[in-house]
Design a protein around this motif. Structure first.
Motif: not given
Length: 424
Positions: A126-144, A153-154, A412-416
């Motif tokens: 929840d923290i990282t989603r609000r702060l746009n710090l992590v991507r864990t969803d829909k990554l099948g085309h890259t790292c699965g 900053e994370l 804010n540097t990487v789009p959500e």
């Protein structure tokens, strides 16, 4: 070169080391103990306590056949190999002080749990989603599946943790080694890993395209042990303390709610400690590794407890093992962030790592400990140091590695990531 200070006191010549390394050598299991019928009950009880897969009765029968087979017999080599293969399934001995333990014993607790009176603590996701710090969803085309991207900053905090940890280990006179992540089966199995089975955690490389017998390492412990394979050391050179930063690859999955998100993933960065000692030094070295972990983690500010693990939690190689669990307030639960183990001569007999004592060649003891496993450390840090206004406090010891930043704010540097439906 990094190899010189590590191997400068080797007695084995380089040419002999290379020749031995290119040959598959049987493990030198202690048959005086494991094949002695007087010890069979003790060994069998240890297997049951450890939830091991070995069969001591089968070992005893195979040993009788081995002793009865003349060296000149054409079947001698096969009988010998079968015996040592069966011996290799047996777990290490168990430290007497934990034999009766059914549950982990709390050794001590460090730092108080943070009191969240003003707001309910959020979970890492929840923290990282609000702060746009992590991507864990829909990554099948890259790292699965079970992978992640750390953003902004994370990602800086990840690097800060690594630099902080390595700096502390260098102060403790650990020698830093850069290790390979691809290893042969002999090294992995000698370290106690199971490969090519339904329950394996080890990724294997496609033998058609990459050659036979190549696997991804699950921890730098294996690479560091492999570096010392077939070596003999002077007693004065021990203890030897090595450290490495590596990617760890694990083909494990979990449906447990406590292990959701980045808690259990297929690859992550870890700083590992590895020690080589004489038998008389290994118990004190285990306490030293545990103390080093405590000194590394204490300034990070989260609550944690040190556990002395019972036999069924040791795995095959460990004689004794401590786990460190951090309190993760967003999950309202403890999670393992680190462990350290004394493997005595379990690995050294399989990898033939020795030292000379009074003109006699003996097997060393090997130990390992996690200095920093990044994903779980980040969970503990972010959930402990979250601010109700949406920022994350950076522990003071990490600020010098974050360009002095006291807080982590929204990226804010990487789009959500926004999912869109595409009409066909």
């Amino acid at each position: 070169m990094i190899f010189y200070p590590i191997l400068r006191n080797l007695i084995v010549t380089k040419s002999k080391f290379l020749r031995l390394s290119s040959t598959v050598i049987l493990p030198d299991i202690d048959t005086n103990y494991y094949c002695n019928s007087e010890n069979s009950l003790e060994i069998d009880n240890n297997i049951k306590l450890r939830k091991g897969v070995g069969d001591v009765n089968r070992v005893m029968n195979m040993y009788k056949k081995y002793k009865a087979t003349p060296i000149s017999d054409s079947s001698y080599q096969i009988v010998r190999e079968n015996l040592y293969k069966e011996l290799s399934f047996l777990p290490n001995k168990t430290h007497p002080s934990v034999l009766e333990n059914v549950e982990p014993q709390v050794v001590r607790e460090i730092n108080q749990k943070r009191d969240f009176q003003s707001h309910r603590p959020l979970e890492f996701s929840d923290i990282t989603r609000r702060l746009n710090l992590v991507r864990t969803d829909k990554l099948g085309h890259t790292c699965g599946h079970k992978s992640y991207y750390f953003l902004g900053e994370l990602a800086e905090l990840e690097e800060a943790l690594i630099k902080y940890t390595v700096g502390k280990l260098l102060q403790e006179k650990f020698q830093l080694v850069s290790v390979p992540d691809i290893l042969p089966s002999q090294v992995l199995e000698s370290c106690g890993m199971t490969i090519n089975s339904d329950r394996t955690q080890i990724y294997s490389l496609d033998p058609v395209h990459h050659g036979p017998d190549l696997y991804l390492s699950g921890t730098a412990e294996m690479s560091l042990a492999g570096l010392l394979m077939n070596t003999t050391h002077t007693e004065e050179a021990l203890p030897l303390k090595l450290a490495a930063v590596s990617r760890c690859f694990r083909a494990e999955t979990s449906n447990l709610i406590e292990e959701r998100g980045i808690y259990r993933v297929h690859q992550f960065t870890k700083v590992e400690m590895f020690a080589v000692t004489t038998p008389n030094q290994s118990e004190s070295m285990l306490e030293y590794l545990r103390t080093t972990q405590e000194e590394l983690f204490s300034p990070l500010g989260f609550n944690m407890r040190i556990l002395d693990m019972p036999p069924h939690e040791l795995g095959a190689p460990a004689y004794r093992k401590y786990d460190i669990e951090a309190w993760m307030p967003g999950r309202n639960n403890y999670g393992e962030i680190s462990s350290c183990s004394n493997c005595t001569d379990y690995q050294s007999r399989r990898l033939h790592i020795k030292y000379v004592h009074n003109d006699e060649t003996c097997y060393v003891h090997t130990l390992n400990g996690t200095a920093c496993a990044v994903p779980r450390m980040l969970i503990a840090l972010l959930e402990t140091h979250q601010d109700p206004k949406g920022k994350i406090y950076t522990p003071e010891v990490l600020q010098p590695y974050m360009n002095g930043k006291k807080y982590i704010a929204k990226n804010n540097t990487v789009p959500e990531l926004k999912l869109m439906k595409i009409k066909r």
